[in-house]
Design a protein around this motif. Structure first.
Motif, PDB file in Angstrom:
ATOM      1  N   LYS A 530       0.729  -0.983  -0.052  1.00  0.00           N
ATOM      2  CA  LYS A 530       0.062   0.067   0.083  1.00  0.00           C
ATOM      3  C   LYS A 530       0.929   1.241  -0.061  1.00  0.00           C
ATOM      4  CE  LYS A 530      -3.836   2.077   2.365  1.00  0.00           C
ATOM      5  NZ  LYS A 530      -4.731   2.212   1.379  1.00  0.00           N
ATOM      6  N   ASN A 531       0.321   2.327  -0.722  1.00  0.00           N
ATOM      7  CA  ASN A 531       1.309   3.529  -1.088  1.00  0.00           C
ATOM      8  C   ASN A 531       1.030   4.631   0.285  1.00  0.00           C
ATOM      9  OD1 ASN A 531      -1.470   4.315  -1.401  1.00  0.00           O
ATOM     10  ND2 ASN A 531      -0.818   5.909  -2.798  1.00  0.00           N
ATOM     11  N   LEU A 532       0.036   4.401   1.216  1.00  0.00           N
ATOM     12  CA  LEU A 532      -0.086   5.148   2.373  1.00  0.00           C
ATOM     13  C   LEU A 532       0.048   4.102   3.833  1.00  0.00           C
ATOM     14  CD1 LEU A 532      -3.156   7.109   1.117  1.00  0.00           C
ATOM     15  CD2 LEU A 532      -0.709   7.706   1.203  1.00  0.00           C
ATOM     16  N   ARG A 533      -0.259   4.587   4.854  1.00  0.00           N
ATOM     17  CA  ARG A 533      -0.341   3.842   5.942  1.00  0.00           C
ATOM     18  C   ARG A 533      -1.467   3.262   5.927  1.00  0.00           C
ATOM     19  NH1 ARG A 533      -2.671   4.486  11.082  1.00  0.00           N
ATOM     20  NH2 ARG A 533      -3.590   6.349  10.227  1.00  0.00           N
ATOM     21  N   ILE A 534      -1.388   1.786   6.498  1.00  0.00           N
ATOM     22  CA  ILE A 534      -2.643   1.299   6.224  1.00  0.00           C
ATOM     23  C   ILE A 534      -3.725   1.628   7.528  1.00  0.00           C
ATOM     24  CG2 ILE A 534      -1.678  -0.497   7.902  1.00  0.00           C
ATOM     25  CD1 ILE A 534      -3.636  -3.011   6.509  1.00  0.00           C
ATOM     26  N   CYS A 535      -4.938   1.684   7.272  1.00  0.00           N
ATOM     27  CA  CYS A 535      -5.939   2.327   8.124  1.00  0.00           C
ATOM     28  C   CYS A 535      -6.344   1.310   9.601  1.00  0.00           C
ATOM     29  CB  CYS A 535      -7.199   2.759   7.701  1.00  0.00           C
ATOM     30  SG  CYS A 535      -8.265   1.627   7.458  1.00  0.00           S
ATOM     31  N   ARG A 536      -6.698   1.860  10.501  1.00  0.00           N
ATOM     32  CA  ARG A 536      -6.864   1.005  11.729  1.00  0.00           C
ATOM     33  C   ARG A 536      -7.897  -0.109  11.261  1.00  0.00           C
ATOM     34  NH1 ARG A 536      -3.598   1.245  15.283  1.00  0.00           N
ATOM     35  NH2 ARG A 536      -2.479   3.061  15.606  1.00  0.00           N
ATOM     36  N   ASP A 537      -8.986   0.299  10.722  1.00  0.00           N
ATOM     37  CA  ASP A 537      -9.958  -0.711  10.288  1.00  0.00           C
ATOM     38  C   ASP A 537      -9.565  -1.965   9.559  1.00  0.00           C
ATOM     39  OD1 ASP A 537     -13.026  -1.404  10.576  1.00  0.00           O
ATOM     40  OD2 ASP A 537     -12.476  -1.511   8.251  1.00  0.00           O
ATOM     41  N   CYS A 538      -8.648  -1.650   8.357  1.00  0.00           N
ATOM     42  CA  CYS A 538      -8.284  -2.368   7.651  1.00  0.00           C
ATOM     43  C   CYS A 538      -7.269  -3.304   8.448  1.00  0.00           C
ATOM     44  CB  CYS A 538      -7.229  -1.936   6.476  1.00  0.00           C
ATOM     45  SG  CYS A 538      -8.391  -1.230   5.246  1.00  0.00           S
ATOM     46  N   HIS A 539      -6.437  -2.791   9.194  1.00  0.00           N
ATOM     47  CA  HIS A 539      -5.611  -3.743  10.182  1.00  0.00           C
ATOM     48  C   HIS A 539      -6.510  -4.402  11.006  1.00  0.00           C
ATOM     49  CE1 HIS A 539      -2.588  -4.540  13.322  1.00  0.00           C
ATOM     50  NE2 HIS A 539      -1.539  -4.234  12.296  1.00  0.00           N
ATOM     51  N   GLU A 540      -7.335  -4.023  11.739  1.00  0.00           N
ATOM     52  CA  GLU A 540      -8.013  -4.766  12.509  1.00  0.00           C
ATOM     53  C   GLU A 540      -9.177  -6.089  11.737  1.00  0.00           C
ATOM     54  OE1 GLU A 540      -9.827  -5.745  16.362  1.00  0.00           O
ATOM     55  OE2 GLU A 540      -8.365  -4.714  15.654  1.00  0.00           O
ATOM     56  N   SER A 541      -9.486  -5.534  10.674  1.00  0.00           N
ATOM     57  CA  SER A 541     -10.517  -6.612   9.962  1.00  0.00           C
ATOM     58  C   SER A 541      -9.271  -7.546   9.288  1.00  0.00           C
ATOM     59  CB  SER A 541     -11.066  -5.885   8.798  1.00  0.00           C
ATOM     60  OG  SER A 541     -10.189  -5.216   7.741  1.00  0.00           O
ATOM     61  N   PHE A 542      -8.168  -7.254   9.051  1.00  0.00           N
ATOM     62  CA  PHE A 542      -7.317  -8.318   8.279  1.00  0.00           C
ATOM     63  C   PHE A 542      -7.116  -9.372   9.477  1.00  0.00           C
ATOM     64  CE2 PHE A 542      -5.058  -6.219   4.500  1.00  0.00           C
ATOM     65  CZ  PHE A 542      -6.353  -6.020   3.947  1.00  0.00           C
ATOM     66  N   LYS A 543      -7.084  -9.038  10.760  1.00  0.00           N
ATOM     67  CA  LYS A 543      -6.720  -9.957  11.805  1.00  0.00           C
ATOM     68  C   LYS A 543      -7.856 -10.826  11.820  1.00  0.00           C
ATOM     69  CE  LYS A 543      -5.829  -7.011  15.239  1.00  0.00           C
ATOM     70  NZ  LYS A 543      -5.344  -6.224  16.478  1.00  0.00           N
ATOM     71  N   TYR A 544      -8.938 -10.402  11.670  1.00  0.00           N
ATOM     72  CA  TYR A 544     -10.295 -11.323  11.600  1.00  0.00           C
ATOM     73  C   TYR A 544     -10.351 -12.170  10.407  1.00  0.00           C
ATOM     74  CZ  TYR A 544     -12.533  -9.232  15.469  1.00  0.00           C
ATOM     75  OH  TYR A 544     -12.699  -8.896  16.844  1.00  0.00           O
ATOM     76  N   ILE A 545      -9.929 -11.610   9.099  1.00  0.00           N
ATOM     77  CA  ILE A 545      -9.839 -12.362   7.892  1.00  0.00           C
ATOM     78  C   ILE A 545      -8.859 -13.322   8.093  1.00  0.00           C
ATOM     79  CG2 ILE A 545      -9.418 -12.271   5.423  1.00  0.00           C
ATOM     80  CD1 ILE A 545     -10.665  -9.301   5.546  1.00  0.00           C
ATOM     81  N   SER A 546      -7.427 -13.258   8.779  1.00  0.00           N
ATOM     82  CA  SER A 546      -6.483 -14.191   8.789  1.00  0.00           C
ATOM     83  C   SER A 546      -7.043 -15.650   9.499  1.00  0.00           C
ATOM     84  CB  SER A 546      -5.351 -13.668   9.616  1.00  0.00           C
ATOM     85  OG  SER A 546      -5.677 -13.542  10.929  1.00  0.00           O
TER      86      SER A 546
END
Length: 575
Positions: A530-546
């Motif tokens: 990603k060209n920017l900082r990953i947002c908090r929601d994407c980071h949190e949701s990725f933990k669930y998606i994993s």
């Protein structure tokens, strides 16, 4: 040149050209080519460079080879351009430059920040003399435009060349890589291979640099295989580029394998590349282990070695350790910390929540704080929910660059999270008045060797319908596991349903969904850049998606790497 010289004398003459110069002057059989060769020999000896002009002045009728030798001898100096003008102004001789003359002059212009206009004039002259499409001249011209950050001009020169040799392709690949045109650089590399043009160390390392910036793992593997076949795998430059590429693609295991296979020939630059790979992962223990191994192998750590250590500590928010290593760098190794080292120290204090101490360091360090320093403090303020400090740091950053979109966006995010909507409106108005546009979020993922790029809310991809269906499926499963959207970075007071929908169409989520629907092998990690900082929601949701997909998700954002598996991330939720 004196034919009576034996091999021993010739070798001695290369070490000190004055020996050969003396023999040449004494010999009755000297001609112009002897003097031309002497100029070249003197050019290779920095402390004897002035002799090259003396030799030139001894030539009764210098030809273009003589002039080119003199110009090339001073290619790192403005004298090169002066000699060229002297050649053109000579009234008694009609001497025109050849392609090697132009190649040397373009090299000079590329090395001088004020010589751009002169280079354009040379380009015009080379066109008139039909040298523009010749390999030496064309490649040097490509490099000239590359140094002045004009890759499109360089590409036009490259496309006009009829017989492109390996040097031409190398120059173009490196030019595009250095100017962040990574996809184009890899495309030119692929074209070079299709045409069976021989690779060089520079073309392979340039392609690896592009693959590194894209974090394109499959491309790294393909180029690595090509390097093995071409015999470049043991080359220090290519080996270092491989370590850097694998490290930036988040695959430090492959980087370490390359490192261990070639450790006997690697220099400190390669060691630093390996240290940096671990540092970006936040693996401070391995960074320290490797740092000490570097010393036991007889290498002296340099500024970049310490920068890798401090980066690892900064990513981990280890303030006290960072402070100790700054002192250790100065006292034990005699190295003066630079601005980048202090930026890491400030970042470590900020991530640790010691915001006042971090600001104090910024104000008292022996450097004028730059945009990176204020941005680090601004990000730390956002991380710890300190709106007053965030606002202050945003204004500091805007004093350095009033068009820095991150200052407005991060400050507005912090203020909106605190419910200070009037100040959010002021920040947005200031942004609008100055015509500053927020950089759009962009994410990419490599699937089967091809890089797919996504924008937020993107519906242009040929598999967009499947991607959005997959997102709906993922959000439903994540919510069953307890996922709750994080809205505090949303700038607008909008309905809950709209917020959720906006969050789930972020570019990194689209890239992730595509990785899942594109048939990547089960168990294979999904790698997103990603060209920017990953947002908090994407980071949190990725933990669930994993947990939902039972996959490792690796995200490289503008700050660091995030390795997410089984609901947790290696960053410890600090970035």
């Amino acid at each position: 040149m004196n034919k009576a010289l034996d091999r021993g004398e010739a070798a001695q003459a290369k070490t000190d050209p004055r020996i050969l110069h003396a023999k040449t002057l004494k010999s009755p059989y000297t001609d112009r080519s002897d003097f031309n060769n002497l100029i070249t020999l003197y050019s290779k000896s920095n402390h004897l460079l002035s002799y090259s002009l003396r030799v030139f002045n001894q030539i009764p009728s210098p030809n273009i080879v003589s002039w080119t030798s003199l110009i090339s001898a001073h290619s790192n100096s403005p004298l090169s351009l002066r000699f060229f003008l002297s050649m053109l102004r000579r009234p008694t001789f009609s001497i025109l430059p050849n392609q090697r003359t132009f190649a040397s002059l373009f090299k000079t212009c590329a090395s001088l920040s004020h010589a751009f206009a002169f280079g354009l004039s040379l380009h015009s002259m080379s066109l008139k003399l039909s040298f523009n499409d010749k390999p030496f001249c064309g490649s040097a011209l490509v490099n000239f435009y590359s140094k002045f950050r004009l890759p499109d001009n360089a590409k036009r020169v490259f496309d006009e060349m009829h017989d492109k040799e390996e040097v031409c392709y190398s120059a173009m690949i490196v030019c595009l890589a250095q100017n962040s045109r990574c996809v184009d650089s890899l495309s030119v590399f692929a074209d070079m291979r299709r045409r069976d043009v021989v690779s060089t160390v520079h073309s392979v390392s340039g392609a690896l640099r592009s693959a590194a910036e894209l974090a394109a793992m499959e491309q790294c593997r393909i180029i690595h295989g090509h390097a093995l076949v071409s015999g470049f795998d043991r080359n220090v430059v290519v080996g270092t580029a491989l370590i850097d590429a694998y490290g930036k693609a988040g695959h430090v295991f492959d980087a370490r394998r390359v490192f261990d296979e070639n450790v006997s020939v690697f220099n400190v630059v390669a060691w630093n590349a390996m240290l940096s790979g671990y540092a970006q992962q936040g693996d401070k223990n391995t960074v320290l282990e490797l740092f000490h191994l570097l010393e036991t192998r007889g290498f002296s750590p340099d500024e970049y070695s310490f920068l890798a250590v401090l980066t690892a500590f900064s990513n981990a928010g280890l303030a006290s350790e960072s402070e100790k290593w700054i002192e250790k760098m100065r006292v034990c190794y005699g190295l003066e910390p630079g601005l980048e080292h202090y930026t890491c120290l400030i970042g470590a204090f900020g991530r640790a929540g010691r915001l006042e101490d971090a600001e104090k360091i910024a104000m008292e360090m022996p450097f004028e704080p730059d945009a990176a320093v204020w941005r680090a403090l601004l990000s730390s303020s956002a991380l710890h929910g300190a709106p007053d400090m965030a606002l202050r740091m945003a204004h500091r950053l805007l004093e350095v660059n009033c068009y820095d979109d991150s200052a407005y966006v991060i400050a507005a995010n912090v203020l909106s999270a605190s419910g200070r909507w009037d100040e959010v409106a002021e920040m947005r108005k200031m942004m609008k008045d100055r015509r500053v546009r927020k950089e759009g979020g962009r994410s990419w993922i490599e699937v089967k060797g091809e890089v797919h790029v996504f924008l937020s809310g993107d519906r242009n991809h040929y598999r967009a319908e499947e991607i959005y269906v997959k997102l709906e499926e993922l959000i439903e499963k994540c919510e069953k596991l307890g996922y709750v959207p994080i809205w505090n970075e949303m700038l607008h007071k909008v309905e809950e349903r709209e917020k959720t929908r906006a969050l789930w169409y972020h570019s990194e989520k689209l890239a992730l969904a595509f990785g899942l629907v594109s048939g990547t092998p089960p168990g294979k990690a999904l790698r997103i850049v990603k060209n920017l900082r990953i947002c908090r929601d994407c980071h949190e949701s990725f933990k669930y998606i994993s947990r939902v997909v039972e996959r490792e998700i690796i995200v490289r954002d503008v700050n660091r790497y995030h390795r997410i598996l089984n609901g947790s991330c290696t960053c410890g939720d600090i970035w």
